[in-house]
Design a protein around this motif. Structure first.
Motif, mmCIF file in Angstrom:
data_model
loop_
_atom_site.group_PDB
_atom_site.id
_atom_site.type_symbol
_atom_site.label_atom_id
_atom_site.label_comp_id
_atom_site.label_asym_id
_atom_site.label_seq_id
_atom_site.Cartn_x
_atom_site.Cartn_y
_atom_site.Cartn_z
ATOM 1 N N GLU A 1 42.762 56.533 3.268
ATOM 2 C CA GLU A 1 44.002 57.096 3.809
ATOM 3 C C GLU A 1 45.001 57.303 2.686
ATOM 4 O O GLU A 1 45.113 56.481 1.773
ATOM 5 N N ILE A 2 45.720 58.440 2.734
ATOM 6 C CA ILE A 2 46.742 58.752 1.745
ATOM 7 C C ILE A 2 48.070 59.031 2.460
ATOM 8 O O ILE A 2 48.100 59.253 3.671
ATOM 9 N N LYS A 3 49.152 59.013 1.688
ATOM 10 C CA LYS A 3 50.486 59.242 2.251
ATOM 11 C C LYS A 3 50.573 60.639 2.841
ATOM 12 O O LYS A 3 50.131 61.608 2.257
ATOM 13 N N ARG A 4 51.169 60.704 4.010
ATOM 14 C CA ARG A 4 51.398 61.960 4.721
ATOM 15 C C ARG A 4 52.898 62.190 4.793
ATOM 16 O O ARG A 4 53.648 61.242 5.030
ATOM 17 N N SER B 1 56.497 62.481 5.959
ATOM 18 C CA SER B 1 57.094 61.924 7.178
ATOM 19 C C SER B 1 57.854 62.969 7.982
ATOM 20 O O SER B 1 58.264 62.700 9.103
ATOM 21 N N CYS C 1 47.500 61.536 10.468
ATOM 22 C CA CYS C 1 47.309 60.854 9.190
ATOM 23 C C CYS C 1 46.426 61.714 8.297
ATOM 24 O O CYS C 1 45.709 62.596 8.776
ATOM 25 N N TRP C 2 46.521 61.468 7.004
ATOM 26 C CA TRP C 2 45.742 62.206 6.022
ATOM 27 C C TRP C 2 44.774 61.266 5.336
ATOM 28 O O TRP C 2 45.112 60.115 5.020
ATOM 29 N N HIS D 1 49.755 64.924 -6.048
ATOM 30 C CA HIS D 1 50.253 64.537 -4.727
ATOM 31 C C HIS D 1 49.935 63.094 -4.401
ATOM 32 O O HIS D 1 50.592 62.507 -3.559
#
Length: 180
Positions: A37-40, A42, A49-50, A178
């Motif tokens: 999981e990576i930051k998506r 906000s 979710c990414w 990213h």
């Protein structure tokens, strides 16, 4: 009349899947398929979710999936992943109690084996050894020896004028920026 040039694309940005419960779906994709999981951002108004893995980004979006429970059919649309060992894939799917079907495709004595299963929202996934099958470009007389793992040098030699390595490197650098 002259045909317009194709769109100026570089690479696939991401795949998306509509899921009922993004947290539950993320657990499936991380635990079963090994995604991270990576930051998506906000600022999105819809829940999701990414994930990232195997050179692609997967976006899970909360919604009403159009898919309904149905039998596994290798002819349905699906996302495919290359595997090092299909026997290990089958064993691990059994460990997770995930039903699957197997199929083989043979072309000129080359066999591609496939394993198909559904995620929690009935999106179909294929795991294969598809790099056994050579790619033969129809627009140019060039054959690559590996479908999924062809070296960048072979791609560059086959598509003169297109710097495949630069496209790949730029998208990887863009993706890595990213993640930082």
């Amino acid at each position: 009349m002259r045909k317009p040039a194709p769109l100026p694309l570089q690479s696939i940005s991401h795949l998306s899947r509509v899921v009922r419960d993004p947290e539950r779906a993320a657990a499936f994709y991380t635990e079963v398929l090994g995604f991270t999981e990576i930051k998506r951002p906000s600022s999105f108004e819809v829940e999701g979710c990414w994930l990232i893995g195997y050179g692609i980004s997967l976006h899970l979006i909360k919604g009403s999936p159009v898919r309904q429970r149905r039998p596994l059919n290798p002819s349905d649309d699906h996302t495919s992943f290359q595997a090092t060992s299909l026997e290990e894939v089958e064993r691990r799917l059994s460990d997770f109690s995930i039903p699957f079907v197997k199929a083989n495709v043979e072309e000129h004595g080359v066999v591609v084996s496939q394993v198909f299963f559904h995620d929690l929202d009935y999106n179909m996934i294929e795991i294969c050894n598809c790099d056994n099958l050579p790619i033969e470009l129809l627009s140019e007389k060039c054959q690559l020896s590996r479908a999924c793992t062809a070296p960048l040098e072979a791609l560059q030699a086959c598509k003169a004028g297109i710097n495949a390595g630069m496209h790949f490197d730029k998208s990887r650098v863009h993706m890595l920026r990213h993640l930082q």
